[in-house]
Design a protein around this motif. Sequence first.
Motif, PDB file in Angstrom:
ATOM      1  N   ARG A  28     -18.183 -10.113  33.803  1.00 37.26           N
ATOM      2  CA  ARG A  28     -18.746 -11.200  33.010  1.00 37.26           C
ATOM      3  C   ARG A  28     -17.746 -11.700  31.966  1.00 37.26           C
ATOM      4  NH1 ARG A  28     -23.858 -12.034  33.571  1.00 37.26           N
ATOM      5  NH2 ARG A  28     -24.065 -12.873  31.483  1.00 37.26           N
ATOM      6  N   TRP A 242     -27.855  -7.749  35.925  1.00 39.05           N
ATOM      7  CA  TRP A 242     -28.768  -8.181  34.867  1.00 39.05           C
ATOM      8  C   TRP A 242     -28.659  -7.244  33.666  1.00 39.05           C
ATOM      9  CZ3 TRP A 242     -32.684  -6.345  31.884  1.00 39.05           C
ATOM     10  CH2 TRP A 242     -33.455  -7.289  31.192  1.00 39.05           C
ATOM     11  N   ALA A 245     -25.642  -8.153  31.695  1.00 38.09           N
ATOM     12  CA  ALA A 245     -25.863  -9.382  30.929  1.00 38.09           C
ATOM     13  C   ALA A 245     -26.749  -9.126  29.717  1.00 38.09           C
ATOM     14  CB  ALA A 245     -26.491 -10.451  31.830  1.00 38.09           C
ATOM     15  N   GLU A 246     -27.785  -8.322  29.908  1.00 38.51           N
ATOM     16  CA  GLU A 246     -28.713  -8.045  28.818  1.00 38.51           C
ATOM     17  C   GLU A 246     -28.050  -7.206  27.727  1.00 38.51           C
ATOM     18  OE1 GLU A 246     -32.369  -7.907  26.655  1.00 38.51           O
ATOM     19  OE2 GLU A 246     -31.402  -9.288  28.056  1.00 38.51           O
ATOM     20  N   ARG A 249     -25.963  -9.497  25.698  1.00 39.24           N
ATOM     21  CA  ARG A 249     -26.806 -10.362  24.864  1.00 39.24           C
ATOM     22  C   ARG A 249     -27.271  -9.619  23.619  1.00 39.24           C
ATOM     23  NH1 ARG A 249     -31.801 -11.438  23.478  1.00 39.24           N
ATOM     24  NH2 ARG A 249     -32.635  -9.642  24.619  1.00 39.24           N
ATOM     25  N   ARG A 250     -27.706  -8.377  23.795  1.00 39.68           N
ATOM     26  CA  ARG A 250     -28.203  -7.611  22.652  1.00 39.68           C
ATOM     27  C   ARG A 250     -27.072  -7.249  21.686  1.00 39.68           C
ATOM     28  NH1 ARG A 250     -32.782  -3.328  24.807  1.00 39.68           N
ATOM     29  NH2 ARG A 250     -33.615  -4.598  26.516  1.00 39.68           N
ATOM     30  N   ARG A 252     -24.721  -9.236  21.099  1.00 43.97           N
ATOM     31  CA  ARG A 252     -24.233 -10.537  20.623  1.00 43.97           C
ATOM     32  C   ARG A 252     -22.803 -10.793  21.095  1.00 43.97           C
ATOM     33  NH1 ARG A 252     -26.695  -8.401  16.055  1.00 43.97           N
ATOM     34  NH2 ARG A 252     -24.746  -8.180  14.906  1.00 43.97           N
ATOM     35  N   PRO A 254     -21.495 -12.925  23.889  1.00 38.48           N
ATOM     36  CA  PRO A 254     -21.671 -13.886  24.982  1.00 38.48           C
ATOM     37  C   PRO A 254     -20.444 -13.905  25.873  1.00 38.48           C
ATOM     38  CG  PRO A 254     -21.099 -15.032  22.972  1.00 38.48           C
ATOM     39  CD  PRO A 254     -21.311 -13.592  22.591  1.00 38.48           C
ATOM     40  N   THR A 263     -19.240 -18.951  33.322  1.00 38.61           N
ATOM     41  CA  THR A 263     -20.438 -19.396  32.618  1.00 38.61           C
ATOM     42  C   THR A 263     -21.583 -19.638  33.594  1.00 38.61           C
ATOM     43  OG1 THR A 263     -19.069 -20.439  30.923  1.00 38.61           O
ATOM     44  CG2 THR A 263     -21.365 -21.141  31.058  1.00 38.61           C
ATOM     45  N   SER A 266     -22.743 -16.287  35.011  1.00 40.77           N
ATOM     46  CA  SER A 266     -23.511 -15.581  33.992  1.00 40.77           C
ATOM     47  C   SER A 266     -24.930 -16.131  33.910  1.00 40.77           C
ATOM     48  CB  SER A 266     -22.825 -15.716  32.627  1.00 40.77           C
ATOM     49  OG  SER A 266     -21.575 -15.084  32.628  1.00 40.77           O
ATOM     50  N   GLU A 270     -28.402 -14.021  34.358  1.00 38.12           N
ATOM     51  CA  GLU A 270     -29.425 -13.963  33.318  1.00 38.12           C
ATOM     52  C   GLU A 270     -30.760 -14.488  33.834  1.00 38.12           C
ATOM     53  OE1 GLU A 270     -27.710 -16.095  30.102  1.00 38.12           O
ATOM     54  OE2 GLU A 270     -26.090 -14.644  29.827  1.00 38.12           O
TER      55      GLU A 270
END
Length: 304
Positions: A28, A242, A245-246, A249-250, A252, A254, A263, A266, A270
């Motif tokens: 990613r 997934w 990706a999660e 995200r948590r 922070r 990206p 992009t 990704s 998501e």
Amino acid sequence: MSLPRLGLLVGTDPPARLRLLLMAVSDRVCAVDALRASGAGPAPAAYLWTSGGPVPPAGVPYAAWLPEVDADTDLLDAAAVILTDDVAAADRIGRQALMVPASAPDPAATPVPPFVRRRLRAARGLPDTPLVRGDAAGWHWYPNSADGGLALDDDAVDAAIAVAAAAVTTGAALLRVLAWGTPCVTDPASAEALGAGAAAVVVTDPDDRLAAAAALAADPRAAARHHAAGTRLVRTRHNLRWSAAEMLRRLRLPPSSLSPIATVVSGLDEFGMPEGSPFARRIRAHLAALPIHADPPHAAGWTR
């Protein structure tokens, strides 16, 4: 433009499942760096900590791998996300937990909603509410619950699962069925192993499973609810991409904007788009043909 950096604070070699997660993270477009206890080098934007590793610096988000032995509860409590491969532990921890799946379905499996199944069956002249039943020992097709099952060849199993109105299965085959979004009846042990609650599967005694599947197939609303819950379970508990990706995200973190392709990919992850779905394959094929295509970097020191 530099890549977002995820620092590794590990005491010993990471478990195999955590290694797979790190490779998914690097896909990613996020740089993954193993750090010495001294923390030499540019400071990462986030960290991944395992038991025995250096303590993460204050004020920086980090993910913590839940160890098999007791660890510093303060470090776990302060983590932005706790990674685990234990379904029971994830349920106990709650929202702070993130599953790193021990197994994954066939990437070609694509959830097929009940209304699409009805259209497929009508277009192919199949019965209204056929059932599929199987496990590691073999698979059978039931035109209706009153008929005896017809043995399925191996190359016909996925097609049968994809169009069946409901399924009966146990063991490792349950994940295969849920990956296709098929409403399913199973046993308590199989449901518990996948973390599948009553919303995702119907649990009954062996003698009642075929009848329970027939009842589920005959109830469009119940079938739709189980399809949605089962699909969500596979996406959030048994999809490594997934989970990667999660976690980002948590934390922070990206994905880098270096690659427009990254992009788009990704976004597919998501959204929970299965990697092998026809739509995802078409998107990736079109993107690969563009002159801006560039392979994402992989974690330094990690090999596939």
